[in-house]
Design a protein around this motif. Sequence first.
Motif, PDB file in Angstrom:
ATOM      1  N   GLU A   1      50.722  59.378  59.567  1.00 20.16           N
ATOM      2  CA  GLU A   1      51.972  60.110  59.134  1.00 20.16           C
ATOM      3  C   GLU A   1      51.711  61.323  58.186  1.00 20.16           C
ATOM      4  O   GLU A   1      52.520  62.120  57.942  1.00 20.16           O
ATOM      5  N   GLY A   2      50.293  61.515  57.687  1.00 19.13           N
ATOM      6  CA  GLY A   2      49.946  62.424  57.030  1.00 19.13           C
ATOM      7  C   GLY A   2      50.458  62.146  55.285  1.00 19.13           C
ATOM      8  O   GLY A   2      50.367  62.992  54.511  1.00 19.13           O
ATOM      9  N   ARG A   3      50.832  60.983  54.863  1.00 19.68           N
ATOM     10  CA  ARG A   3      51.146  60.730  53.637  1.00 19.68           C
ATOM     11  C   ARG A   3      49.869  60.264  52.743  1.00 19.68           C
ATOM     12  O   ARG A   3      50.016  59.121  52.244  1.00 19.68           O
ATOM     13  N   LEU A   4      49.042  61.092  52.742  1.00 18.14           N
ATOM     14  CA  LEU A   4      47.804  60.790  52.157  1.00 18.14           C
ATOM     15  C   LEU A   4      47.736  60.412  50.524  1.00 18.14           C
ATOM     16  O   LEU A   4      47.136  59.582  50.010  1.00 18.14           O
ATOM     17  N   GLU A   5      48.675  61.190  49.977  1.00 14.16           N
ATOM     18  CA  GLU A   5      48.815  60.901  48.691  1.00 14.16           C
ATOM     19  C   GLU A   5      49.371  59.173  48.376  1.00 14.16           C
ATOM     20  O   GLU A   5      48.971  58.603  47.366  1.00 14.16           O
ATOM     21  N   ASP A   6      50.407  58.922  49.315  1.00 14.37           N
ATOM     22  CA  ASP A   6      50.754  57.541  49.211  1.00 14.37           C
ATOM     23  C   ASP A   6      49.653  56.402  49.645  1.00 14.37           C
ATOM     24  O   ASP A   6      49.573  55.551  48.883  1.00 14.37           O
ATOM     25  N   VAL A   7      48.872  56.859  50.383  1.00 13.11           N
ATOM     26  CA  VAL A   7      47.532  56.156  50.956  1.00 13.11           C
ATOM     27  C   VAL A   7      46.776  56.037  49.737  1.00 13.11           C
ATOM     28  O   VAL A   7      46.302  54.871  49.268  1.00 13.11           O
ATOM     29  N   GLU A   8      46.424  56.972  49.019  1.00 14.58           N
ATOM     30  CA  GLU A   8      45.564  56.980  47.780  1.00 14.58           C
ATOM     31  C   GLU A   8      45.987  56.082  46.598  1.00 14.58           C
ATOM     32  O   GLU A   8      45.453  55.291  46.214  1.00 14.58           O
ATOM     33  N   ASN A   9      47.201  56.337  46.605  1.00 18.39           N
ATOM     34  CA  ASN A   9      47.982  55.419  45.364  1.00 18.39           C
ATOM     35  C   ASN A   9      47.994  53.640  45.875  1.00 18.39           C
ATOM     36  O   ASN A   9      47.416  53.054  45.164  1.00 18.39           O
ATOM     37  N   LEU A  10      48.341  53.536  47.282  1.00 16.31           N
ATOM     38  CA  LEU A  10      48.101  52.210  47.739  1.00 16.31           C
ATOM     39  C   LEU A  10      46.776  51.616  47.697  1.00 16.31           C
ATOM     40  O   LEU A  10      46.804  50.382  46.892  1.00 16.31           O
ATOM     41  N   GLY A  11      45.798  52.340  48.059  1.00 18.14           N
ATOM     42  CA  GLY A  11      44.261  51.970  47.782  1.00 18.14           C
ATOM     43  C   GLY A  11      44.220  51.801  46.393  1.00 18.14           C
ATOM     44  O   GLY A  11      43.511  50.465  46.163  1.00 18.14           O
ATOM     45  N   CYS A  12      44.320  52.431  45.478  1.00 18.64           N
ATOM     46  CA  CYS A  12      44.217  52.233  43.940  1.00 18.64           C
ATOM     47  C   CYS A  12      45.046  50.822  43.499  1.00 18.64           C
ATOM     48  O   CYS A  12      44.313  49.988  42.770  1.00 18.64           O
ATOM     49  N   ARG A  13      46.040  50.569  43.918  1.00 17.50           N
ATOM     50  CA  ARG A  13      46.907  49.567  43.652  1.00 17.50           C
ATOM     51  C   ARG A  13      46.265  48.187  44.005  1.00 17.50           C
ATOM     52  O   ARG A  13      45.855  47.261  43.409  1.00 17.50           O
ATOM     53  N   LEU A  14      45.747  48.350  45.398  1.00 16.69           N
ATOM     54  CA  LEU A  14      45.144  47.197  46.051  1.00 16.69           C
ATOM     55  C   LEU A  14      43.660  47.060  45.350  1.00 16.69           C
ATOM     56  O   LEU A  14      43.417  45.697  45.180  1.00 16.69           O
ATOM     57  N   PHE A  15      42.974  47.826  44.923  1.00 15.73           N
ATOM     58  CA  PHE A  15      41.584  47.559  44.366  1.00 15.73           C
ATOM     59  C   PHE A  15      41.922  46.908  43.000  1.00 15.73           C
ATOM     60  O   PHE A  15      41.373  46.118  42.564  1.00 15.73           O
ATOM     61  N   ASN A  16      43.173  47.236  42.107  1.00 12.22           N
ATOM     62  CA  ASN A  16      43.379  46.784  40.949  1.00 12.22           C
ATOM     63  C   ASN A  16      43.811  45.093  41.101  1.00 12.22           C
ATOM     64  O   ASN A  16      43.552  44.455  40.092  1.00 12.22           O
ATOM     65  N   ILE A  17      44.476  44.964  42.503  1.00 11.95           N
ATOM     66  CA  ILE A  17      44.440  43.538  42.647  1.00 11.95           C
ATOM     67  C   ILE A  17      43.313  42.740  42.893  1.00 11.95           C
ATOM     68  O   ILE A  17      43.287  41.654  42.292  1.00 11.95           O
ATOM     69  N   SER A  18      42.684  43.211  43.977  1.00 18.69           N
ATOM     70  CA  SER A  18      41.141  42.559  44.189  1.00 18.69           C
ATOM     71  C   SER A  18      40.479  43.428  45.010  1.00 18.69           C
ATOM     72  O   SER A  18      40.936  44.183  45.959  1.00 18.69           O
ATOM     73  N   ASP A  19      39.329  43.470  44.727  1.00 17.97           N
ATOM     74  CA  ASP A  19      38.095  44.325  45.511  1.00 17.97           C
ATOM     75  C   ASP A  19      37.282  43.417  46.224  1.00 17.97           C
ATOM     76  O   ASP A  19      36.303  43.874  47.077  1.00 17.97           O
ATOM     77  N   GLN A  20      37.745  42.211  46.596  1.00 18.68           N
ATOM     78  CA  GLN A  20      37.129  41.334  47.286  1.00 18.68           C
ATOM     79  C   GLN A  20      37.563  40.923  48.504  1.00 18.68           C
ATOM     80  O   GLN A  20      37.310  40.073  49.205  1.00 18.68           O
ATOM     81  N   HIS A  21      38.623  41.456  48.954  1.00 13.31           N
ATOM     82  CA  HIS A  21      39.416  41.550  50.107  1.00 13.31           C
ATOM     83  C   HIS A  21      38.873  42.887  50.965  1.00 13.31           C
ATOM     84  O   HIS A  21      38.614  43.829  50.452  1.00 13.31           O
ATOM     85  N   ALA A  22      39.112  42.793  52.148  1.00 14.68           N
ATOM     86  CA  ALA A  22      38.754  44.067  53.238  1.00 14.68           C
ATOM     87  C   ALA A  22      39.809  45.163  52.855  1.00 14.68           C
ATOM     88  O   ALA A  22      39.283  46.253  53.067  1.00 14.68           O
ATOM     89  N   GLU A  23      41.073  44.437  52.809  1.00 14.52           N
ATOM     90  CA  GLU A  23      42.252  45.594  52.845  1.00 14.52           C
ATOM     91  C   GLU A  23      42.194  46.938  51.981  1.00 14.52           C
ATOM     92  O   GLU A  23      42.344  47.898  52.334  1.00 14.52           O
ATOM     93  N   PRO A  24      41.718  46.793  50.668  1.00 21.47           N
ATOM     94  CA  PRO A  24      41.617  47.855  49.777  1.00 21.47           C
ATOM     95  C   PRO A  24      40.629  49.080  50.317  1.00 21.47           C
ATOM     96  O   PRO A  24      40.964  50.001  50.322  1.00 21.47           O
ATOM     97  N   TRP A  25      39.409  48.431  50.911  1.00 22.03           N
ATOM     98  CA  TRP A  25      38.398  49.268  51.483  1.00 22.03           C
ATOM     99  C   TRP A  25      39.022  49.940  52.689  1.00 22.03           C
ATOM    100  O   TRP A  25      38.579  51.024  52.921  1.00 22.03           O
ATOM    101  N   VAL A  26      39.500  49.358  53.295  1.00 21.51           N
ATOM    102  CA  VAL A  26      40.254  49.833  54.703  1.00 21.51           C
ATOM    103  C   VAL A  26      40.972  50.945  54.380  1.00 21.51           C
ATOM    104  O   VAL A  26      41.108  52.021  55.169  1.00 21.51           O
ATOM    105  N   VAL A  27      42.162  50.700  53.582  1.00 25.74           N
ATOM    106  CA  VAL A  27      43.074  51.721  53.240  1.00 25.74           C
ATOM    107  C   VAL A  27      42.373  53.026  52.598  1.00 25.74           C
ATOM    108  O   VAL A  27      42.814  54.141  53.054  1.00 25.74           O
TER     109      VAL A  27
END
Length: 598
Positions: free
Chosen positions: A317-343
């Motif tokens: 949808e072009g909401r790249l700022e939201d994507v970046e924020n989501l990625g940072c939040r997921l990395f703070n939760i766990s960097d041992q899951h695939a999801e933060p890296w995919v985001v």
Amino acid sequence: MDPGEAAILDSSPRSFSRLFALSPQLSAALLGRMNVIDHVRDMAAAGLHSNVRLLSSLLLTMSNNNPELFSPSQKYQLLVYHADSLFHDKEYRNAVSKYTMALQQKKALSKTSKVRPSTGNSASTPQSQCLPSEIEVKYKMAECYTMLKQDKDAIAILDGIPSRQRTPKINMMLANLYKKAGQERPSVTSYKEVLRQCPLALDAILGLLSLSVKGAEVASMTMNVIQTVPNLDWLSVWIKAYAFVHVGDNSRAINTICSLEKKSLLRDNVDLLGSLADLYFRAGDNKNSVLKFEQAQMLDPYLIKGMDVYGYLLAREGRLEDVENLGCRLFNISDQHAEPWVVSGCHSFYSKRYSRALYLGAKAIQLNSNSVQALLLKGAALRNMGRVQEAIIHFREAIRLAPCRLDCYEGLIECYLASNSIREAMVMANNVYKTLGANAQTLTLLATVCLEDPVTQEKAKTLLDKALSQRPDYIKAVVKKAELLSREQKYEDGIALLRNALANQSDCVLHRILGDFLVAVNEYQEAMDQYSIALSLDPNDQKSLEGMQKMEKEESPTDATQEEDVDDMEGSGEEGDLEGSDSEAAQWADQEQWFGMQ
């Protein structure tokens, strides 16, 4: 005299037996039976893994220098406790080595106990009871092998355990390993054994459904527990819903899960909301998918499962700022899951930094080789970098893992079309149409391939009309029909189609195509408005920007010439800016090279 002291001074067998029953460790110490192995065992039970590692290492060295220091059973225990501490420190290869030595020691111990008759020593009975389970040791070894990605070795060690001695967790691990290896029959058998022992093992139920076991058969295995345990009336409906999921009947799955979610006791369940979001995504209803993901995320701010798909939808949808924020939040939760890296990879991909997206996708696959979204990300990055054959491998693996997900087939077909393999693309599209049924998505996918061949243009038109009759708001079908109308220069029909599609939704691509059609019929002002709306929805949409710039140049060529003259006069000032830009580009190029995968 204190009653405790009196109990200790009383040496009658009755008093000692009473004291042993109340405190086995205290009585063992009083009787002089507490030894160093008991201390190691107690520390292991208390979770003092670093302490166990240090002490057991020293004791094993002492045993090697003096084999008579510890009995064979004591050395077996030391090896197991030392291996457990290594496992806790994630030194899996070292742990496997020590577990293997422990099993060899246990084998020798078993032979000795068979040859040597019992001496009748009562002290040997508690010691033999405290020996770590050989089956548990083999399970730990299998866990180590899975962490080392040596699945064949894990299967081999678990297969060596007789069927009657396999615990539910052993059968569950075997079932998952068999499934991953493509051995469906033994996987089904192992899942069924789990359910026989634990009829509420829901993940085992999902495993059976994913292997094409009928929902009715699975439900029959849980019927007794549903009838005897209160508040489980929802379970049969839950099984029915996920049976629909695994046969690709998205609409019935959505309706069934919605009926579950509306029940008061299961309302606002995060897992059900996540499943609904994923089903809406599979059905091509991205708007409802995003809404359900957001609802689940509000209920559980630490949610990770499904966030890779959510990030992908936001990026589209072009909401790249939201994507970046989501990625940072997921990395703070766990960097041992695939999801933060995919985001984060989706953010890079839609920012056209394909080599970085490739690296992030590869990292996600390293963490979870079954991550479909990671395979799709890496495949798309490889395709856009011109490495089509490598991309095809990743899309095929995604299809193997998720045969009911249409986006996996779309990625593969795009690769075939990119390499001009129209015949292979047509075969694949027809197979998808027959396998997943004639719905708006499969009809549009088949039409997309037909549009590539001038001979099948009319067939494409028929397929798109069928798709739009089923779902008039399906964006991909609208885009392809607009493309066909543009080729035929039927711009008025195209404008009517796009206005109708935009009546109840707003999409960057549809606004941009409407702008193109309006330019073709000389409606420049409204075309400019449509390009502006498209850019407000996705500021990175290059085609909308190009369309707007082209119109501005055509409307005021004199102004454009004057601007060029001014640019020539200020050449020296801009030259510095351009040099800075080149330097920045070179810096990013270096980083891209670092993130690239060979």
